[in-house]
Scaffold this motif. Structure first.
Motif, PDB file in Angstrom:
ATOM      1  N   ALA A  30      -2.892  -1.703  33.610  1.00 37.03           N
ATOM      2  CA  ALA A  30      -3.887  -1.285  34.599  1.00 37.03           C
ATOM      3  C   ALA A  30      -3.191  -0.763  35.858  1.00 37.03           C
ATOM      4  N   PHE A  35      -4.687   1.558  38.809  1.00 35.48           N
ATOM      5  CA  PHE A  35      -5.636   0.561  39.326  1.00 35.48           C
ATOM      6  C   PHE A  35      -4.893  -0.395  40.263  1.00 35.48           C
ATOM      7  N   SER A  40      -7.665  -4.621  38.755  1.00 36.07           N
ATOM      8  CA  SER A  40      -7.213  -5.114  37.445  1.00 36.07           C
ATOM      9  C   SER A  40      -7.790  -6.501  37.184  1.00 36.07           C
ATOM     10  N   GLN A  53     -11.299  -2.901  28.337  1.00 34.10           N
ATOM     11  CA  GLN A  53     -10.478  -2.854  29.554  1.00 34.10           C
ATOM     12  C   GLN A  53      -9.309  -1.891  29.385  1.00 34.10           C
ATOM     13  N   VAL A  57      -8.740   1.833  31.569  1.00 37.17           N
ATOM     14  CA  VAL A  57      -7.518   2.169  32.311  1.00 37.17           C
ATOM     15  C   VAL A  57      -6.778   3.316  31.616  1.00 37.17           C
ATOM     16  N   THR A 143      -3.423 -11.717  33.423  1.00 40.07           N
ATOM     17  CA  THR A 143      -3.684 -10.394  33.997  1.00 40.07           C
ATOM     18  C   THR A 143      -3.075 -10.296  35.389  1.00 40.07           C
TER      19      THR A 143
ATOM     20  N   THR B   8     -14.258   0.515  37.546  1.00 40.05           N
ATOM     21  CA  THR B   8     -14.147  -0.951  37.465  1.00 40.05           C
ATOM     22  C   THR B   8     -15.533  -1.601  37.456  1.00 40.05           C
TER      23      THR B   8
END
Lengths: 220, 103
Positions: A30, A35, A40, A53, A57, A143, B8
């Motif tokens: 990410a 990001f 993230s 996810q 990204v 993460t 997001t």
């Protein structure tokens, strides 16, 4: 603790730890794709579905628009709705508990629950909750670690992160290539996306392959 | 608001809506065999396209670089049934080595 409950717990924990550890790859990917660390972590907390996810990204990293990224991620998230359909009659939850159950309805929690099917509904419920919550905790911790690590690296290519993302996608699709038909579809979609990349706006070559899958699925 | 924030938040909202809908709609809505089948095919199509685009493009331009080596190593690792972290790490390490050698 009974024997059944302890096997369920063991299954759940081992899945949670191994799958959660992939969170490092996501966090790093990410950040490598532009990001922020906060974004993230929010994706892992709120989206909480690995393939979706990685997809969002990946699409934005390749220069695609937010809409392309959201669409690709959402098409990959449709399967979680189908898992919900399978789990709902077994969990029988309402209100806030249903909100939590929905958020942790992913590949792994459903798979572990279905793996306990022979042990009865109680073991299935335990498998679902232990695995869902376990993966959630580890996935989010890892993460953060991956995102901070990638941020500290600078030139991500010097650490191979530009290859880690496609390798992660390949690792996600590989177990699904169970026969010649699936393999042909995969190769065909990969070639289609490559050929269309210089022609279509970024992101669209990827989404277009979902429509190939829908048309083939309707016909067969 | 930047594209990254829109992506997001948008992805997160739809992801939850999909999950919650599965727990709330009548089972027969989503149990049609064609929907089940399409649901198996879509991830194969999208993930394969993502592998290709992430390996062979930079923005909208096609190119071949160290990522091809990374992809090759990932395929070899998967053929030998390596676990997911080994696949990702071996791919990253080989790609990084090639990148540093060519730089």
């Amino acid at each position: 603790m009974s024997k059944v409950a302890s096997t369920t717990l063991r299954d759940s924990l081992s899945v949670s730890l191994t799958v959660g550890a992939y969170g490092v790859a996501f966090g790093a990917a990410a950040v490598a794709n532009g990001f922020s660390v906060l974004q993230s972590c929010l994706l892992s907390l709120l989206t909480f579905s690995g393939a979706s996810q990685f997809a969002v990204v990946g699409v934005l990293g390749a220069g695609g628009s937010a809409i392309s990224g959201i669409a690709t991620a959402s098409l990959l998230g449709v399967r979680n709705a189908l898992y919900g359909v399978i789990m709902a009659p077994r969990l029988k939850v309402k209100g806030l508990t249903r909100v939590v159950a929905a958020q942790i309805t992913i590949d792994e929690s459903t798979a572990v629950a279905l793996g306990q099917e022979t042990q009865g509904d109680e073991a299935m419920r335990k498998g679902f909750w232990y695995t869902g919550i376990g993966v959630f905790v580890f996935w989010n911790l890892f993460t953060l670690a991956g995102a901070l690590g990638a941020q500290a690296m600078g030139d991500i290519r010097a650490f191979g992160l530009d290859s880690a993302v496609p390798a992660a996608f390949l690792g996600l699709v590989w177990p699904r290539l169970t026969g010649n038909f699936e393999r042909s579809l995969a190769v065909g979609c990969a070639l289609f996306a490559i050929v269309m990349t210089p022609i279509l706006p970024a992101g669209l070559p990827i989404i277009a392959t979902a429509f190939i899958a829908i048309v083939i699925g309707l016909k067969r | 608001m930047s594209a990254f924030w829109i992506a997001t938040i948008g992805t997160s909202v739809i992801a939850f809506a999909l999950k919650y809908s599965g727990h709330s709609v009548p089972e027969r809505w989503l149990s049609h065999p064609k929907i089940q089948r399409i649901n198996l095919l879509i991830p194969i199509a999208l993930l394969s396209a993502l592998v290709a685009v992430q390996t062979f493009s930079e923005k909208s331009q096609l190119m071949i670089d160290q990522r091809l080596v990374g992809l090759y190593v990932a395929i070899v690792a998967l053929v030998y049934k390596a676990p997911f972290p080994v696949v990702v790490i071996s791919s990253a390490v080989s790609s990084a080595v090639v990148y540093r050698l060519l730089k």
